[in-house]
Each structure stands twice: as C-alpha cells, then as structure tokens.
Design an enzyme around this catalytic site. Structure first.
Site, PDB file in Angstrom:
ATOM      1  N   SER A 148       4.820  -4.081  -6.111  1.00 56.36           N
ATOM      2  CA  SER A 148       3.659  -4.982  -6.090  1.00 56.36           C
ATOM      3  C   SER A 148       3.794  -5.965  -7.237  1.00 56.36           C
ATOM      4  O   SER A 148       4.307  -5.611  -8.311  1.00 56.36           O
ATOM      5  CB  SER A 148       2.370  -4.181  -6.268  1.00 56.36           C
ATOM      6  OG  SER A 148       1.279  -5.069  -6.458  1.00 56.36           O
ATOM      7  N   TYR A 206      -2.516   2.249 -10.677  1.00 50.96           N
ATOM      8  CA  TYR A 206      -1.727   1.661  -9.582  1.00 50.96           C
ATOM      9  C   TYR A 206      -0.578   0.824 -10.147  1.00 50.96           C
ATOM     10  O   TYR A 206       0.583   0.975  -9.729  1.00 50.96           O
ATOM     11  CB  TYR A 206      -2.630   0.797  -8.693  1.00 50.96           C
ATOM     12  CG  TYR A 206      -1.861   0.055  -7.618  1.00 50.96           C
ATOM     13  CD1 TYR A 206      -1.149   0.746  -6.633  1.00 50.96           C
ATOM     14  CD2 TYR A 206      -1.834  -1.342  -7.582  1.00 50.96           C
ATOM     15  CE1 TYR A 206      -0.442   0.074  -5.650  1.00 50.96           C
ATOM     16  CE2 TYR A 206      -1.129  -2.021  -6.601  1.00 50.96           C
ATOM     17  CZ  TYR A 206      -0.435  -1.311  -5.639  1.00 50.96           C
ATOM     18  OH  TYR A 206       0.278  -1.978  -4.666  1.00 50.96           O
TER      19      TYR A 206
HETATM   20  P1  NAP Z   1      -2.131  -0.086   4.330  1.00 52.31           P
HETATM   21  O1  NAP Z   1      -2.566  -1.188   5.238  1.00 52.31           O
HETATM   22  O2  NAP Z   1      -3.162   0.740   3.653  1.00 52.31           O
HETATM   23  O3  NAP Z   1      -1.136   0.887   5.119  1.00 52.31           O
HETATM   24  C1  NAP Z   1      -0.576   1.957   4.406  1.00 52.31           C
HETATM   25  C2  NAP Z   1       0.485   2.614   5.223  1.00 52.31           C
HETATM   26  O4  NAP Z   1       1.061   3.663   4.412  1.00 52.31           O
HETATM   27  C3  NAP Z   1      -0.061   3.264   6.466  1.00 52.31           C
HETATM   28  O5  NAP Z   1       0.896   3.168   7.502  1.00 52.31           O
HETATM   29  C4  NAP Z   1      -0.233   4.729   6.034  1.00 52.31           C
HETATM   30  O6  NAP Z   1      -0.048   5.664   7.099  1.00 52.31           O
HETATM   31  C5  NAP Z   1       0.957   4.879   5.105  1.00 52.31           C
HETATM   32  N1  NAP Z   1       0.800   5.988   4.181  1.00 52.31           N
HETATM   33  C6  NAP Z   1      -0.171   6.208   3.249  1.00 52.31           C
HETATM   34  N2  NAP Z   1       0.048   7.364   2.604  1.00 52.31           N
HETATM   35  C7  NAP Z   1       1.185   7.887   3.147  1.00 52.31           C
HETATM   36  C8  NAP Z   1       1.924   9.064   2.925  1.00 52.31           C
HETATM   37  N3  NAP Z   1       1.553   9.961   2.007  1.00 52.31           N
HETATM   38  N4  NAP Z   1       3.043   9.276   3.656  1.00 52.31           N
HETATM   39  C9  NAP Z   1       3.444   8.390   4.598  1.00 52.31           C
HETATM   40  N5  NAP Z   1       2.770   7.255   4.858  1.00 52.31           N
HETATM   41  C10 NAP Z   1       1.660   7.022   4.140  1.00 52.31           C
HETATM   42  O7  NAP Z   1      -1.186  -0.627   3.162  1.00 52.31           O
HETATM   43  P2  NAP Z   1      -0.571  -2.080   2.871  1.00 52.31           P
HETATM   44  O8  NAP Z   1      -1.616  -2.924   2.271  1.00 52.31           O
HETATM   45  O9  NAP Z   1       0.187  -2.551   4.044  1.00 52.31           O
HETATM   46  O10 NAP Z   1       0.447  -1.699   1.683  1.00 52.31           O
HETATM   47  C11 NAP Z   1       1.755  -1.252   1.984  1.00 52.31           C
HETATM   48  C12 NAP Z   1       2.571  -1.215   0.690  1.00 52.31           C
HETATM   49  O11 NAP Z   1       2.575  -2.498   0.088  1.00 52.31           O
HETATM   50  C13 NAP Z   1       2.034  -0.240  -0.357  1.00 52.31           C
HETATM   51  O12 NAP Z   1       3.105   0.363  -1.038  1.00 52.31           O
HETATM   52  C14 NAP Z   1       1.259  -1.160  -1.291  1.00 52.31           C
HETATM   53  O13 NAP Z   1       1.161  -0.631  -2.585  1.00 52.31           O
HETATM   54  C15 NAP Z   1       2.118  -2.403  -1.253  1.00 52.31           C
HETATM   55  N6  NAP Z   1       1.384  -3.623  -1.595  1.00 52.31           N
HETATM   56  C16 NAP Z   1       0.319  -4.051  -0.849  1.00 52.31           C
HETATM   57  C17 NAP Z   1      -0.323  -5.232  -1.205  1.00 52.31           C
HETATM   58  C18 NAP Z   1      -1.500  -5.756  -0.418  1.00 52.31           C
HETATM   59  O14 NAP Z   1      -2.190  -6.657  -0.928  1.00 52.31           O
HETATM   60  N7  NAP Z   1      -1.748  -5.282   0.791  1.00 52.31           N
HETATM   61  C19 NAP Z   1       0.090  -5.963  -2.322  1.00 52.31           C
HETATM   62  C20 NAP Z   1       1.172  -5.483  -3.064  1.00 52.31           C
HETATM   63  C21 NAP Z   1       1.816  -4.317  -2.690  1.00 52.31           C
HETATM   64  P3  NAP Z   1      -1.292   6.243   7.972  1.00 52.31           P
HETATM   65  O15 NAP Z   1      -2.147   5.070   8.296  1.00 52.31           O
HETATM   66  O16 NAP Z   1      -0.596   6.827   9.156  1.00 52.31           O
HETATM   67  O17 NAP Z   1      -2.003   7.256   7.155  1.00 52.31           O
END
Ligand code: NAP
Length: 250
Positions: A141, A154
């Site tokens: 991130s 985080y």
């Molecule tokens: P999201 O919409 O909340 O989706 C999270 C995904 O991770 C879901 O598919 C969930 O699976 C899965 N997950 C959660 N815990 C898990 C576990 N213990 N084992 C396996 N899968 C798991 O998240 P997102 O916003 O797309 O973020 C994805 C990644 O990008 C993360 O690492 C986050 O830190 C990073 N990120 C996000 C942002 C942002 O603004 N969105 C910015 C910077 C970095 P289920 O739904 O099946 O439970």
C-alpha cells in the site's frame, strides 16, 4: 497474451483489487487460481468471468494466515495445473484505529493476514516454482510510505511486507525468482466501501490531494500487476512500485 500458459495464484481474489488482477491475468492468457476466504459466490463470479472470456480459472478457498489452508491451496494448484509461475499476495485487511483503541487482537489479525500470510504463501510457492524460478508480487500500500493518522498498525504491516520484498529479492534472485511490491493508493473496492472510506470526508481529502484528481479503480492496479508478472519487467526485482495517481500523503 503476455501471460500465455503461465499459472498464477491470486490470493483474496473474490473481490476488489484481487478480483480485477485475476480477470486481467485470465485475459492475458494465464491459468488463474482465484483464492478466497469467505466469499465463494464472489470467487465463482470471477472464475465465470474469466472462463466466459475464453480463459482458464478455478476457485480455491483458503485463509492465507493458516498454514494448513495454504498447503491445501498450493496442492490444489499443483493438481489442477501441474505447477506455478506467478504468486500475487493480495489478500489483506485494513483497520484504522486511534492508538488508544488498538488491541492485541487487531494487531495480530492484520499482521497474520498481511505479513504472515505472504510469508507462508511464498514458502509454498518456492516448492512449486522449482528450478525454472517464478515471480512474486506483493500487494502492499502507498500507506507503507506515507503513514496516516489512525493507520499505525496497517501501515506497519505493509512496511513489513515491503521489507520482506527487498530482503527476498536478494535471497531469491539466485533461484531465478523475482519479487516486487505494488503499492496502490486509495482504490474503490468492496473493502473501501465497507470500511466507510468511500463517500466520506476522508475520500474528498484523498481526491483533493491526488494530482490525477480521482480515487483509483481496481483496473488501475491490475494493469500494473500484469506488467510486473510479465517479461516486460524481467529486469526488475526488489522494487516498490507505487500506483496512486501521484498522491504522496497529506
Ligand atoms: P477487499 O475489497 O476488502 O477484498 C479483500 C479480499 O481479500 C477478499 O477477496 C477477501 O476474501 C480476501 N481476504 C481477506 N482475508 C483473507 C484471508 N485471511 N485469506 C484469504 N483471503 C482473504 O480488499 P481490497 O480493497 O481489494 O484490498 C486488496 C489488497 O490491496 C489488500 O492487501 C489491501 O491492503 C491492499 N490495498 C488496498 C487499497 C484500497 O484502497 N482498496 C489501497 C492500498 C492497498 P473473502 O471476501 O472471500 O473473505
């Protein structure tokens, strides 16, 4: 078809950034393992989108923070596709809390999924990569570089992940394994909707401080993830690549 016949695991691919990466990998010719923790329906939808588009994918449940689940995920990959070329450590959670409210439970949950999960997955991937080597992309991130108020745990988890990327690039180059971190800025996903970022005052501040003037979309990240998985980035390892519309904290 930059990933033609490559086998890729994308963790946490039932939603958000991971789902988009899985779709883009499928469209680029990879055979994709769509990992999920709880959302079977979401993972099945991603698999269907890939196969409807002429690609190959399977959904495999597994909590990345549990060693037994990781072993099952990689065994299913071996059985379905006979090996592995690309691992995307995308599964992650974020919780924003003032320091007074940070509990040991919240700390362990974020570190178990965001840091231990990638470590366990990398250990399992190395066995499937074999002598030909492979490619690891850690979804970190931008918050690892510009930590914001209430994001201490985080941001620390993602900074740890970046440090792992750099250390392992030195350890694994000799095995022909590349490893890079991809650092998204704020992206509109199920996660940022659930946590209340979208539609908030905080979202307005993010947009105001983003030179390109909007919140990111999962596709903005997926396109860079294809580049990092492909031979176009063959000379890159140990890099921390930010894709954030130019935002650098505020
Ligand atoms: P999201 O919409 O909340 O989706 C999270 C995904 O991770 C879901 O598919 C969930 O699976 C899965 N997950 C959660 N815990 C898990 C576990 N213990 N084992 C396996 N899968 C798991 O998240 P997102 O916003 O797309 O973020 C994805 C990644 O990008 C993360 O690492 C986050 O830190 C990073 N990120 C996000 C942002 C942002 O603004 N969105 C910015 C910077 C970095 P289920 O739904 O099946 O439970």
């Amino acid at each position: 078809m930059k990933l033609k016949n490559k086998v890729a695991i994308v963790t946490g691919a039932s939603k958000g950034i991971g789902a988009s990466i899985a779709r883009y990998y499928g469209a680029a010719g990879a055979k994709v393992v769509v990992n999920y923790a709880t959302s079977k329906e979401g993972a099945d939808k991603v698999v269907k989108a890939i196969t409807d588009n002429g690609g190959t994918a399977i959904a495999v449940q597994g909590d990345v923070s549990k060693e037994a689940d990781i072993n099952r995920l990689f065994a299913a990959t071996q059985e379905a596709f006979g090996g592995l070329d690309i691992l995307v450590n995308n599964a992650g959670i974020y919780e924003y809390l003032p320091i007074e409210q940070v509990s040991a439970e919240s700390f362990h949950q974020q570190f178990n999924i965001n840091v231990l999960g990638p470590i366990l997955a990398i250990q399992a991937a190395l066995k499937l990569f074999g002598d030909k080597g492979g490619n690891i992309i850690n979804i970190s991130s931008a918050a690892s570089k510009f930590a914001m108020a209430t994001g201490s745990v985080y941001s620390a988890s993602k900074a740890a992940l970046d440090t792992i990327t750099v250390a392992l690039s030195k350890e694994l180059g000799v095995k022909n394994v590349r490893i890079n971190s991809l650092l998204p800025g704020s992206v509109e996903t199920e996660g940022t909707h659930t946590t209340g970022v979208m539609g908030s005052e905080f979202e307005k501040q993010l947009i105001a401080n983003t030179p390109l003037g909007r919140i990111g979309q999962p596709e903005d990240i997926a396109k860079v993830a294809v580049f990092l998985a492909s031979d176009d980035s063959a000379w890159m390892t140990g890099e921390l690549i930010t894709a954030s519309g130019g935002i650098y904290g505020f």
